[in-house]
Design an enzyme around this catalytic site. Structure first.
Site, PDB file in Angstrom:
ATOM      1  N   LYS B  71       0.866  -1.187   0.000  1.00  0.00           N
ATOM      2  CA  LYS B  71       0.000   0.000   0.000  1.00  0.00           C
ATOM      3  C   LYS B  71       0.901   1.235   0.000  1.00  0.00           C
ATOM      4  O   LYS B  71       1.929   1.257   0.700  1.00  0.00           O
ATOM      5  CB  LYS B  71      -0.887  -0.033   1.251  1.00  0.00           C
ATOM      6  CG  LYS B  71      -1.903   1.101   1.332  1.00  0.00           C
ATOM      7  CD  LYS B  71      -2.808   0.938   2.563  1.00  0.00           C
ATOM      8  CE  LYS B  71      -3.863   2.026   2.652  1.00  0.00           C
ATOM      9  NZ  LYS B  71      -4.746   1.864   3.826  1.00  0.00           N
ATOM     10  N   SER B 146      -9.800   1.833   2.905  1.00  0.00           N
ATOM     11  CA  SER B 146      -8.928   2.623   2.074  1.00  0.00           C
ATOM     12  C   SER B 146      -7.892   1.801   1.292  1.00  0.00           C
ATOM     13  O   SER B 146      -7.341   2.297   0.308  1.00  0.00           O
ATOM     14  CB  SER B 146      -8.179   3.646   2.938  1.00  0.00           C
ATOM     15  OG  SER B 146      -7.307   3.004   3.844  1.00  0.00           O
ATOM     16  N   SER B 170     -10.083  -0.617   7.041  1.00  0.00           N
ATOM     17  CA  SER B 170      -9.467  -0.422   5.722  1.00  0.00           C
ATOM     18  C   SER B 170      -8.728  -1.631   5.152  1.00  0.00           C
ATOM     19  O   SER B 170      -8.280  -1.583   4.004  1.00  0.00           O
ATOM     20  CB  SER B 170      -8.507   0.772   5.766  1.00  0.00           C
ATOM     21  OG  SER B 170      -9.224   1.968   5.812  1.00  0.00           O
TER      22      SER B 170
END
Lengths: 93, 475
Positions: B71, B146, B170
């Site tokens: 990420k 997210s 997330s």
């Protein structure tokens, strides 16, 4: 929230907005506070606030120097720097 | 191919790390879903060659020869780290985050960094400065957020593992919407050093994979005590992969009483009921728990997270790193215009909410009350865990939704996290795994465990995946 309160809030957060945008921002914030305000109905006077889930003591380490010198890497990340400094506009008149 | 097969192929020299990386890079370059913000062909191929040339040193490491996508919230030395924001579009991290370093040491090769909601604030990946990610199962739908890019990456078979972070759901929510497995560890198990901060008292990094096996191996690599993170916890060496074959015996699992009152869709409830049958079939005893205060977790989260965000994001002022507004004559305007231009609308909104709840006159009513709700949720879990070993509930209220549908109604978007937020407030570990399909879209359930009970969560999920096939479905 009125326009004066929002203006103060924007200043505290160091964010700009045009006055014509104020009504929309106020509406969005008040909409969120409507959701948050549901918790005001709970009587939690007996409970202590919790700021960390594990309530751990902090990890500490010896304060010692090392040979890493990242000065160039750090300065290169600034859009305006010279050899040794971050450049900013004049602060004191 | 899943993680286990890929690693086995590497260890048996059926495929080299370089070939595995090349396969992933071809898919990354052909990606039509906007999953990646950057990819690193030259570095990845060089690292793969290094791992191939030192096969004996790496072959027994947990992630030997495996391409991985991180990420874009984890700092990567000498390479861009954007956090999905214009503010950090050109930021080159001066060091590796502990997670990235641990994964490298464990034999993985970073091929790319994945798209995400800006500063991890969002549940649909639509707040990213680099555009929304599409769901691999249906390109008109969101992948969740997210960590939407990271979940879509594994779901679309581009890499077999990826890293994410979970502050209010997330990891688990995008794992659910993309049909893969994702684990949020106990707060403090994985170092936050070099992971760009959103809400420091809840942020926690964790693994994505198709199944519990991949998550266990990646968590073995990610978890470590780190003196550079002041909330890192020293744990005895636990081998999560080995714990998959351990016998934990018959468990008492808490299931949610009156679940139909929570606004969960019929399809998700049906999948939940089927999973309860699976758990009973595995010999576990199900006990109903009353979690009627669940919704107050959302109120608490949307005070505490913005409060910490307003503090954490005050560092972005245009001076030392990140975007800087041009031509400013004084420092006050430099700060104001940099932040106004550099942050997106959702981030600015949360900064304003956070600043408001921490300001004089509102602190007690909002921030302190939210922290008391947080205590209430933690105590609630502690009481549950006197009677049960795990708690089982759906991960999301519904399946993946259309782009723009909920961004027009922010409170509806915030409620998306109703079922994931409680574990973050209490700091507990939780794993989401696919437990059904409807209209060719995945549905998921989550298990919540006791503090540092990741071994039991992974073991139980692995056993469920031994008798079900939902995790094998592929878009």
């Amino acid at each position: 929230m009125d326009k004066i309160e929002l203006k103060n809030l924007l200043f505290l957060a160091r964010i700009n907005a045009k006055e014509e945008e104020y009504p929309e921002i106020i509406e969005k914030l008040e909409n969120t506070f409507e959701l948050i305000d549901e918790m005001q109905e709970l009587d939690l006077s007996d409970l202590k606030p919790l700021n960390n889930p594990l309530e751990l003591s902090n990890v500490s380490r010896e304060d010692k120097g090392n040979n890493r010198n990242n000065k160039k890497k750090f300065l290169d990340n600034s859009s305006e720097s010279d050899e040794d400094y971050f450049n900013v506009p004049k602060i004191i008149e | 191919m899943n993680f286990k097969e890929q690693r086995e192929n590497y260890r048996l020299k059926k495929i080299s790390a370089k070939e595995a990386v090349q396969e992933s890079l071809v898919k990354i370059k052909n990606d039509k879903l906007n999953i990646f913000i950057n990819h690193f062909e030259k570095q990845a191929l060089a690292n793969a060659e290094h791992i191939d040339n030192n096969f004996n040193d790496f072959k027994d490491k947990p992630l030997s020869g495996i391409p991985i996508a991180h990420k874009d919230i984890f700092c990567t030395e000498g390479l861009p780290t954007t956090c999905g924001s214009k503010m950090l579009e050109n930021f080159i991290a001066p060091y590796d985050s502990t997670v990235v370093k641990n994964c490298l040491d464990a034999g993985s090769i970073m091929v790319a960094k994945t798209n995400m909601d800006e500063f991890a604030m969002g549940s649909s990946n639509e707040t990213s400065y680099f555009g929304a990610v599409a769901n691999p199962w249906n390109h008109d739908l969101v992948p969740g957020g997210s960590s939407g890019g990271a979940a879509a990456c594994v779901s679309a078979n581009i890499t077999t593992i990826s890293t994410g972070t979970d502050t209010g759901g997330s990891i688990r929510q995008p794992a659910a919407l993309c049909g893969i497995t994702g684990l949020k560890p106990t707060y403090g198990l994985v170092s936050r050093w070099g992971m760009i901060a959103f809400c420091s008292s809840m942020d926690q990094a964790g693994p994505f994979a198709k199944d519990a096996f991949g998550c266990a191996a990646l968590l073995d690599a990610m978890a470590s005590f780190d003196e550079k993170d002041s909330t890192s916890t020293k744990r005895e060496d636990i081998n999560f992969e080995k714990s998959l074959s351990k016998d934990f015996g018959t468990l008492k699992i808490g299931v949610i009483k009156n679940i139909q009152k929570l606004g969960i869709s019929e399809d998700v409830i049906n999948a939940y009921e089927n999973s309860k049958t699976v758990l009973s079939g595995l010999g576990h005893k199900l006990v109903e728990v009353d979690f009627s205060e669940l919704s107050s977790g959302i109120c608490s989260y949307y005070v505490i997270a913005p409060a910490e965000c307003s503090s954490n994001l005050s560092r972005f002022d245009g001076v030392k790193y990140g975007y800087r507004s041009k031509g400013e004559k004084d420092i006050a305007n430099l700060y104001m215009n940099t932040r106004s231009d550099g942050f997106g609308a959702e981030v600015k909104k949360r900064i304003l909410i956070g600043t408001h709840v921490l300001s004089a006159g509102f602190y007690d009513a909002y921030y302190l009350q939210a922290q008391k709700v947080r205590r209430m949720i933690k105590v609630k879990f502690e009481n549950f865990f006197k009677d049960v070993d795990l708690i089982f509930m759906p991960t999301t209220l519904d399946q993946a939704f259309e782009k723009n549908r909920k961004s027009d109604d922010p409170n509806r978007m915030y409620k998306e996290d109703l079922l994931t937020i409680p574990a973050n407030l209490a700091g507990l570990p939780a794993i989401s795994f696919p437990n059904g399909f409807k209209n060719n879209l995945p549905i998921a359930g989550q298990l919540i465990g006791k503090y540092f009970g990741e071994d039991l969560l992974l073991n139980t999920t692995n056993k469920i995946q031994g008798v079900t096939d939902w995790h094998k479905m592929t878009p």
